[in-house]
Design a protein around this motif. Structure first.
Motif, mmCIF file in Angstrom:
data_model
loop_
_atom_site.group_PDB
_atom_site.id
_atom_site.type_symbol
_atom_site.label_atom_id
_atom_site.label_comp_id
_atom_site.label_asym_id
_atom_site.label_seq_id
_atom_site.Cartn_x
_atom_site.Cartn_y
_atom_site.Cartn_z
ATOM 1 N N VAL A 34 -25.749 28.886 1.917
ATOM 2 C CA VAL A 34 -24.518 28.957 2.276
ATOM 3 C C VAL A 34 -23.663 29.834 1.431
ATOM 4 C CG1 VAL A 34 -24.742 26.419 2.929
ATOM 5 C CG2 VAL A 34 -24.588 27.045 0.351
ATOM 6 N N ALA A 35 -23.941 30.078 0.385
ATOM 7 C CA ALA A 35 -23.355 31.161 -0.485
ATOM 8 C C ALA A 35 -23.489 32.416 0.107
ATOM 9 C CB ALA A 35 -23.748 31.146 -1.805
ATOM 10 N N GLN A 36 -24.688 32.928 0.714
ATOM 11 C CA GLN A 36 -24.832 34.238 1.130
ATOM 12 C C GLN A 36 -24.126 34.210 2.580
ATOM 13 O OE1 GLN A 36 -28.974 35.236 1.222
ATOM 14 N NE2 GLN A 36 -29.103 34.823 -0.877
ATOM 15 N N ASP A 37 -23.949 33.104 3.265
ATOM 16 C CA ASP A 37 -23.211 33.101 4.530
ATOM 17 C C ASP A 37 -21.829 33.124 4.321
ATOM 18 O OD1 ASP A 37 -25.422 32.820 6.022
ATOM 19 O OD2 ASP A 37 -25.357 30.579 6.025
ATOM 20 N N ARG A 38 -21.320 32.615 3.187
ATOM 21 C CA ARG A 38 -19.891 32.787 2.869
ATOM 22 C C ARG A 38 -19.525 34.404 2.430
ATOM 23 N NH1 ARG A 38 -20.152 27.511 0.565
ATOM 24 N NH2 ARG A 38 -20.765 28.498 -1.512
ATOM 25 N N ALA A 39 -20.663 35.091 1.695
ATOM 26 C CA ALA A 39 -20.483 36.484 1.399
ATOM 27 C C ALA A 39 -20.430 37.304 2.770
ATOM 28 C CB ALA A 39 -21.578 36.699 0.555
ATOM 29 N N GLY A 43 -19.422 36.278 5.873
ATOM 30 C CA GLY A 43 -18.276 36.127 6.303
ATOM 31 C C GLY A 43 -17.214 36.928 5.467
ATOM 32 N N ALA A 44 -17.054 36.863 4.232
ATOM 33 C CA ALA A 44 -15.846 37.686 3.456
ATOM 34 C C ALA A 44 -15.903 39.012 3.675
ATOM 35 C CB ALA A 44 -15.968 37.170 1.952
ATOM 36 N N ALA A 45 -17.094 39.611 3.920
ATOM 37 C CA ALA A 45 -17.263 41.011 4.362
ATOM 38 C C ALA A 45 -16.817 41.512 5.645
ATOM 39 C CB ALA A 45 -19.071 41.424 4.273
ATOM 40 N N LEU A 46 -17.096 40.409 6.580
ATOM 41 C CA LEU A 46 -16.685 40.723 8.084
ATOM 42 C C LEU A 46 -14.870 40.622 7.812
ATOM 43 C CD1 LEU A 46 -16.825 41.255 10.799
ATOM 44 C CD2 LEU A 46 -17.192 38.601 11.183
ATOM 45 N N THR A 47 -14.605 39.638 7.105
ATOM 46 C CA THR A 47 -13.033 39.561 7.076
ATOM 47 C C THR A 47 -12.493 40.815 6.485
ATOM 48 O OG1 THR A 47 -13.337 37.116 6.748
ATOM 49 C CG2 THR A 47 -11.408 38.072 6.104
ATOM 50 N N LEU A 48 -13.097 41.352 5.615
ATOM 51 C CA LEU A 48 -12.425 42.558 4.784
ATOM 52 C C LEU A 48 -12.639 43.750 5.708
ATOM 53 C CD1 LEU A 48 -11.490 44.004 2.347
ATOM 54 C CD2 LEU A 48 -13.903 44.291 1.486
ATOM 55 N N ILE A 49 -13.501 43.824 6.674
ATOM 56 C CA ILE A 49 -13.775 44.944 7.382
ATOM 57 C C ILE A 49 -12.633 44.869 8.627
ATOM 58 C CG2 ILE A 49 -14.893 45.906 9.436
ATOM 59 C CD1 ILE A 49 -17.471 45.432 7.717
ATOM 60 N N GLY A 63 -22.027 37.533 9.413
ATOM 61 C CA GLY A 63 -20.686 36.888 9.245
ATOM 62 C C GLY A 63 -20.007 36.310 10.348
ATOM 63 N N GLY A 64 -20.375 36.517 11.440
ATOM 64 C CA GLY A 64 -19.621 35.854 12.525
ATOM 65 C C GLY A 64 -20.015 34.338 12.655
ATOM 66 N N GLY A 65 -20.980 34.036 12.385
ATOM 67 C CA GLY A 65 -21.480 32.768 12.513
ATOM 68 C C GLY A 65 -20.361 31.583 11.477
ATOM 69 N N VAL A 66 -19.692 32.159 10.438
ATOM 70 C CA VAL A 66 -18.983 31.517 9.683
ATOM 71 C C VAL A 66 -17.691 31.520 9.816
ATOM 72 C CG1 VAL A 66 -21.036 31.297 8.039
ATOM 73 C CG2 VAL A 66 -19.170 33.002 7.604
ATOM 74 N N MET A 67 -17.218 32.359 10.679
ATOM 75 C CA MET A 67 -15.956 32.724 10.901
ATOM 76 C C MET A 67 -15.340 31.516 11.624
ATOM 77 S SD MET A 67 -15.259 35.415 9.246
ATOM 78 C CE MET A 67 -13.713 35.730 10.204
ATOM 79 N N GLY A 81 -13.676 27.947 2.262
ATOM 80 C CA GLY A 81 -12.934 29.115 2.876
ATOM 81 C C GLY A 81 -12.722 30.270 2.120
ATOM 82 N N MET A 82 -11.951 31.218 2.404
ATOM 83 C CA MET A 82 -11.598 32.412 1.852
ATOM 84 C C MET A 82 -10.192 32.663 1.781
ATOM 85 S SD MET A 82 -14.197 34.256 0.488
ATOM 86 C CE MET A 82 -15.961 33.092 0.152
ATOM 87 N N GLY A 83 -9.414 31.594 1.983
ATOM 88 C CA GLY A 83 -7.919 31.734 2.152
ATOM 89 C C GLY A 83 -7.384 32.529 0.768
#
Length: 304
Positions: free
Chosen positions: A269-274, A276-282, A60-64, A83-85
């Motif tokens: 690309v969709a899985q990368d966003r997933a 990234g969203a998981a890392l954001t939630l953590i 997830g760090g790669g898309v942050m 993004g995930m705004g």
């Protein structure tokens, strides 16, 4: 006085000393074995946790980026960007509203159970219901809110998601807070009552500050569980691509819904966003945990 020669000559003179030495050696061996087992269990528990955290950070760090945290959600799951705004805002306001509803009600319920109800029939009934609700699957709560709220008002909204999450949080807050209140020594209550304080004042100024750290931990556990739930959000919140600040009108989204939506797609690309969203939630849960700990330490009773 007995000489050394006499002690050596006396049969069995050294037996008690040898027995004590053998017992001490057995205790040391037992202690070392038990300590080794505890360390091994800790390592076994930490390894999967570390692997999960490493995987989330590595993938997830790669898309942050700032754009990922603030931009609107991409309409096309096949294309990169977006993004995930809206999901971040939705997660914060939905979980925040759920916490505002569940935590005060749960703490008050626990105060009644431990300080007033004790073993009365009503208190026992509430404990039993709280235990049952703790084991209820989250999808059942989602269906419950969908039936009594979404179908009644014919609209999915962030507030419906907050209601579902609050139902999941409430029993956890009640039971964890009650256990923390039980750990407060009765001597503190008796000392306060002996000084002329009423029961409610003793509860507010003595019991709650003494248990605030445990109450905070239980509340954080409930918030973490609510923030990570997916099924209720999918049922009652809906889906949007733009930020919706209004909890009571219009559909909304959350990070868990976006994780599910993107992770179920076959596109990289969709899985990368997933991820990234998981890392954001953590990170969000970690930040609020640190803040809550600071607040709890600020208001807790300090030992002198």
């Amino acid at each position: 006085m007995t000489t050394t020669a006499e002690r050596v000559a006396r049969p069995g003179a050294g037996a008690p000393d040898l027995s004590r030495r053998a017992l001490s050696a057995r205790r040391r061996i037992t202690n070392n074995v038990a300590m080794g087992g505890i360390v091994l269990a800790l390592v076994i528990a930490v390894i999967p946790l570390g692997l999960v955290i490493y995987s989330v950070i590595a993938k997830g760090g790669g898309v942050m980026s700032l754009e990922f945290l603030t931009d609107d959600i991409s309409i096309s799951v096949r294309r990169s960007g977006g993004g995930m705004g809206p999901a971040i805002i939705g997660t914060l306001i939905i979980t925040g509203m759920a916490a505002l509803m569940a935590i005060p009600l749960g703490v008050l319920g626990a105060i009644y159970l431990n300080e007033y109800g004790k073993q009365r029939p009503l208190a026992r009934l509430i404990r039993m219901l709280a235990d049952i609700m703790t084991g209820v699957p989250s999808i059942v709560m989602g269906l419950f809110i969908y039936t009594i709220w979404v179908l009644t008002f014919e609209e999915r909204s962030g507030f419906a998601g907050a209601l579902a999450l609050a139902c999941l949080m409430l029993p956890v807050v009640i039971r964890s807070t009650e256990e923390m209140l039980r750990l407060v020594p009765d001597e503190l209550r008796q000392a306060s009552l002996a000084l002329g304080a009423r029961k409610w004042r003793t509860t507010v100024t003595v019991v709650l500050p003494a248990a605030i750290s445990g109450i905070t931990s239980g509340s954080l556990l409930a918030i973490a569980r609510a923030a990570g739930e997916t099924a209720p959000i999918l049922f009652v919140v809906g889906a949007v691509n733009e930020t919706n600040w209004n909890l009571f009108s219009g559909e909304n989204t959350a990070l868990t819904a976006q994780i599910f939506s993107n992770a179920s797609q076959p596109f990289d690309v969709a899985q990368d966003r997933a991820w990234g969203a998981a890392l954001t939630l953590i990170v969000i849960v970690l930040v609020f945990t640190i803040i809550a700990r600071i607040i709890a330490n600020r208001f807790a009773i300090k030992e002198r």
